[in-house]
Motif scaffolding. Structure first.
Motif, PDB file in Angstrom:
ATOM      1  N   THR A 138       0.825  -1.207   0.000  1.00  0.00           N
ATOM      2  CA  THR A 138       0.000   0.000   0.000  1.00  0.00           C
ATOM      3  C   THR A 138       0.859   1.258   0.000  1.00  0.00           C
ATOM      4  O   THR A 138       0.476   2.290  -0.568  1.00  0.00           O
ATOM      5  CB  THR A 138      -0.954  -0.009   1.205  1.00  0.00           C
ATOM      6  OG1 THR A 138      -1.824  -1.152   1.113  1.00  0.00           O
ATOM      7  CG2 THR A 138      -1.794   1.252   1.272  1.00  0.00           C
ATOM      8  N   ALA A 139       2.038   1.180   0.609  1.00  0.00           N
ATOM      9  CA  ALA A 139       2.926   2.346   0.681  1.00  0.00           C
ATOM     10  C   ALA A 139       3.789   2.502  -0.560  1.00  0.00           C
ATOM     11  O   ALA A 139       4.383   3.565  -0.771  1.00  0.00           O
ATOM     12  CB  ALA A 139       3.825   2.234   1.914  1.00  0.00           C
ATOM     13  N   ALA A 140       3.877   1.471  -1.406  1.00  0.00           N
ATOM     14  CA  ALA A 140       4.840   1.459  -2.509  1.00  0.00           C
ATOM     15  C   ALA A 140       4.262   2.024  -3.800  1.00  0.00           C
ATOM     16  O   ALA A 140       3.050   2.010  -4.034  1.00  0.00           O
ATOM     17  CB  ALA A 140       5.327   0.034  -2.753  1.00  0.00           C
ATOM     18  N   ASP A 141       5.161   2.514  -4.641  1.00  0.00           N
ATOM     19  CA  ASP A 141       4.804   2.877  -6.011  1.00  0.00           C
ATOM     20  C   ASP A 141       4.925   1.670  -6.938  1.00  0.00           C
ATOM     21  O   ASP A 141       4.153   1.509  -7.881  1.00  0.00           O
ATOM     22  CB  ASP A 141       5.728   3.986  -6.532  1.00  0.00           C
ATOM     23  CG  ASP A 141       5.684   5.224  -5.657  1.00  0.00           C
ATOM     24  OD1 ASP A 141       4.581   5.739  -5.417  1.00  0.00           O
ATOM     25  OD2 ASP A 141       6.761   5.673  -5.212  1.00  0.00           O
ATOM     26  N   GLU A 142       5.932   0.838  -6.656  1.00  0.00           N
ATOM     27  CA  GLU A 142       6.233  -0.308  -7.515  1.00  0.00           C
ATOM     28  C   GLU A 142       6.666  -1.488  -6.657  1.00  0.00           C
ATOM     29  O   GLU A 142       7.084  -1.316  -5.513  1.00  0.00           O
ATOM     30  CB  GLU A 142       7.338   0.055  -8.512  1.00  0.00           C
ATOM     31  CG  GLU A 142       6.932   1.173  -9.477  1.00  0.00           C
ATOM     32  CD  GLU A 142       8.098   1.722 -10.280  1.00  0.00           C
ATOM     33  OE1 GLU A 142       7.870   2.165 -11.420  1.00  0.00           O
ATOM     34  OE2 GLU A 142       9.228   1.732  -9.755  1.00  0.00           O
ATOM     35  N   VAL A 143       6.572  -2.686  -7.234  1.00  0.00           N
ATOM     36  CA  VAL A 143       6.976  -3.889  -6.510  1.00  0.00           C
ATOM     37  C   VAL A 143       7.756  -4.799  -7.446  1.00  0.00           C
ATOM     38  O   VAL A 143       7.429  -4.947  -8.625  1.00  0.00           O
ATOM     39  CB  VAL A 143       5.757  -4.624  -5.906  1.00  0.00           C
ATOM     40  CG1 VAL A 143       4.724  -4.972  -6.961  1.00  0.00           C
ATOM     41  CG2 VAL A 143       6.192  -5.873  -5.145  1.00  0.00           C
ATOM     42  N   ILE A 144       8.825  -5.386  -6.903  1.00  0.00           N
ATOM     43  CA  ILE A 144       9.614  -6.411  -7.582  1.00  0.00           C
ATOM     44  C   ILE A 144       9.465  -7.712  -6.800  1.00  0.00           C
ATOM     45  O   ILE A 144       9.458  -7.705  -5.560  1.00  0.00           O
ATOM     46  CB  ILE A 144      11.103  -5.998  -7.658  1.00  0.00           C
ATOM     47  CG1 ILE A 144      11.303  -4.929  -8.739  1.00  0.00           C
ATOM     48  CG2 ILE A 144      11.999  -7.197  -7.945  1.00  0.00           C
ATOM     49  CD1 ILE A 144      12.729  -4.407  -8.811  1.00  0.00           C
ATOM     50  N   VAL A 145       9.367  -8.829  -7.525  1.00  0.00           N
ATOM     51  CA  VAL A 145       9.201 -10.136  -6.893  1.00  0.00           C
ATOM     52  C   VAL A 145      10.461 -10.975  -7.120  1.00  0.00           C
ATOM     53  O   VAL A 145      10.668 -11.488  -8.223  1.00  0.00           O
ATOM     54  CB  VAL A 145       7.981 -10.883  -7.468  1.00  0.00           C
ATOM     55  CG1 VAL A 145       7.741 -12.179  -6.695  1.00  0.00           C
ATOM     56  CG2 VAL A 145       6.747 -10.000  -7.432  1.00  0.00           C
ATOM     57  N   PRO A 146      11.344 -11.099  -6.123  1.00  0.00           N
ATOM     58  CA  PRO A 146      12.489 -12.001  -6.280  1.00  0.00           C
ATOM     59  C   PRO A 146      11.992 -13.442  -6.382  1.00  0.00           C
ATOM     60  O   PRO A 146      11.077 -13.844  -5.663  1.00  0.00           O
ATOM     61  CB  PRO A 146      13.295 -11.799  -4.986  1.00  0.00           C
ATOM     62  CG  PRO A 146      12.755 -10.569  -4.362  1.00  0.00           C
ATOM     63  CD  PRO A 146      11.324 -10.472  -4.794  1.00  0.00           C
ATOM     64  N   LEU A 147      12.592 -14.193  -7.283  1.00  0.00           N
ATOM     65  CA  LEU A 147      12.155 -15.565  -7.518  1.00  0.00           C
ATOM     66  C   LEU A 147      13.377 -16.450  -7.697  1.00  0.00           C
ATOM     67  O   LEU A 147      14.154 -16.239  -8.638  1.00  0.00           O
ATOM     68  CB  LEU A 147      11.274 -15.614  -8.770  1.00  0.00           C
ATOM     69  CG  LEU A 147      10.485 -16.886  -8.989  1.00  0.00           C
ATOM     70  CD1 LEU A 147       9.293 -16.929  -8.042  1.00  0.00           C
ATOM     71  CD2 LEU A 147      10.008 -16.977 -10.424  1.00  0.00           C
ATOM     72  N   GLN A 148      13.534 -17.405  -6.799  1.00  0.00           N
ATOM     73  CA  GLN A 148      14.697 -18.268  -6.908  1.00  0.00           C
ATOM     74  C   GLN A 148      14.529 -19.233  -8.076  1.00  0.00           C
ATOM     75  O   GLN A 148      13.428 -19.722  -8.334  1.00  0.00           O
ATOM     76  CB  GLN A 148      14.962 -19.022  -5.598  1.00  0.00           C
ATOM     77  CG  GLN A 148      14.111 -20.253  -5.363  1.00  0.00           C
ATOM     78  CD  GLN A 148      12.742 -19.935  -4.816  1.00  0.00           C
ATOM     79  OE1 GLN A 148      12.164 -18.901  -5.136  1.00  0.00           O
ATOM     80  NE2 GLN A 148      12.211 -20.830  -4.011  1.00  0.00           N
ATOM     81  N   CYS A 149      15.609 -19.466  -8.792  1.00  0.00           N
ATOM     82  CA  CYS A 149      15.564 -20.320  -9.987  1.00  0.00           C
ATOM     83  C   CYS A 149      15.715 -21.778  -9.584  1.00  0.00           C
ATOM     84  O   CYS A 149      16.707 -22.445  -9.905  1.00  0.00           O
ATOM     85  CB  CYS A 149      16.661 -19.900 -10.971  1.00  0.00           C
ATOM     86  SG  CYS A 149      16.522 -18.192 -11.493  1.00  0.00           S
ATOM     87  N   GLU A 150      14.703 -22.273  -8.868  1.00  0.00           N
ATOM     88  CA  GLU A 150      14.737 -23.645  -8.378  1.00  0.00           C
ATOM     89  C   GLU A 150      13.358 -24.275  -8.525  1.00  0.00           C
ATOM     90  O   GLU A 150      12.363 -23.585  -8.756  1.00  0.00           O
ATOM     91  CB  GLU A 150      15.174 -23.674  -6.902  1.00  0.00           C
ATOM     92  CG  GLU A 150      16.602 -23.180  -6.676  1.00  0.00           C
ATOM     93  CD  GLU A 150      17.013 -23.207  -5.222  1.00  0.00           C
ATOM     94  OE1 GLU A 150      16.136 -23.422  -4.361  1.00  0.00           O
ATOM     95  OE2 GLU A 150      18.200 -23.011  -4.948  1.00  0.00           O
ATOM     96  N   THR A 151      13.289 -25.578  -8.357  1.00  0.00           N
ATOM     97  CA  THR A 151      12.044 -26.313  -8.486  1.00  0.00           C
ATOM     98  C   THR A 151      10.975 -25.728  -7.570  1.00  0.00           C
ATOM     99  O   THR A 151      11.257 -25.325  -6.440  1.00  0.00           O
ATOM    100  CB  THR A 151      12.274 -27.794  -8.129  1.00  0.00           C
ATOM    101  OG1 THR A 151      13.295 -28.314  -8.973  1.00  0.00           O
ATOM    102  CG2 THR A 151      10.995 -28.598  -8.338  1.00  0.00           C
TER     103      THR A 151
END
Length: 264
Positions: A138-151
């Motif tokens: 709610t406080a952010a302008d933008e969001v990034i989603v870290p995603l591990q490259c694993e199963t």
């Protein structure tokens, strides 16, 4: 105008805290005034930047509950950033906020009081979809989603995207999802590419570049109380430096962030 970026994923172990600390340090190194916000009751960001969560007299817990002003809680870091720290008390704040009207706006109200002091705010959201993560989004302008490259990396991504959509509809219509950031990346394996292709195809999400490589330097940096940017030159620091420059360009020009082409 202050830019506020949330780094969020309900799954743990995906390098959220590493991303916040490293991006913050790289952005601060380029000149902007940077505030990092630790919204995780485990206080991992606070600890990794050289502060003992158990010894904090006050933390973001008291700020969210309106008991102290945010300026009274800020602490400095060795790399020129400012930190709004967290400790285990924050777990109690989540339950207390649930009983309050406008609970999703508690962090935004606090950050509005600091708007003239910082150019960039980066929020480390906890590995959950509770009220603390809702406060971060709610406080952010933008969001990034870290995603591990694993199963099984994609497990929970759909639910997280639904949460982002709910926030956009109800509490923060200006929130933009920039994409997923590949972490723990090993370009030598086909498995890594398979995971990224699956996520990009399944959810139609941009995959941000450069991917963050797997390296022991991140663990070494956290143990030393600094980000990986403070260590000698390494591939992890260089990847975050490139991402920081891309974000600064994006905020200045409005151009989209570079993306990673995923091919099978």
């Amino acid at each position: 105008m202050t830019k506020t970026l949330a780094v969020a994923n309900q799954k743990g172990g995906v390098a959220k805290t590493t991303t916040v600390a490293s991006l913050g340090a790289a952005i601060a190194d380029a000149g902007p005034r940077v505030l990092l916000v630790d919204l995780d009751p485990q206080g991992c960001l606070t600890f990794s930047l050289g502060h003992d969560p158990d010894k904090l007299p006050v933390s973001v817990h008291e700020v969210l509950l309106g008991e102290v002003e945010p300026n009274a809680v800020l602490v400095a870091t060795s790399e020129g950033m400012t930190l709004l720290p967290a400790n285990i008390d924050l777990a109690g704040a989540e339950a207390m906020l649930l009983m309050r009207a406008g609970r999703e706006y508690a962090l935004k109200r606090a950050l509005d009081k600091l708007a003239d002091q910082f150019d960039v705010v980066v929020i480390d959201c906890p590995p959950s979809l509770g009220v603390l993560t809702l406060n971060g989004l709610t406080a952010a302008d933008e969001v990034i989603v870290p995603l591990q490259c694993e199963t099984l990396a994609h497990r929970g991504v759909g639910q997280f995207l639904r949460t982002v959509a709910d926030v956009q509809q109800i509490t923060n219509p200006r929130l933009r999802l920039l994409g997923v950031l590949p972490t723990l990346f090993d370009s030598r394996t086909t498995h890594t590419r398979d995971v990224l292709f699956d996520v990009a195809d399944r959810y139609d999400l941009p995959v941000l570049a450069p991917p963050i490589p797997r390296t022991v330097r991140f663990a070494e940096a956290s143990a030393s109380g600094a980000s990986v940017m403070a260590a000698r030159k390494n591939k992890g620091a260089e990847a975050y430096r490139q991402l920081a420059q891309a974000l600064l360009t994006h905020w200045h020009t409005g151009n989209p962030l570079p993306t990673f082409t995923v091919e099978m």
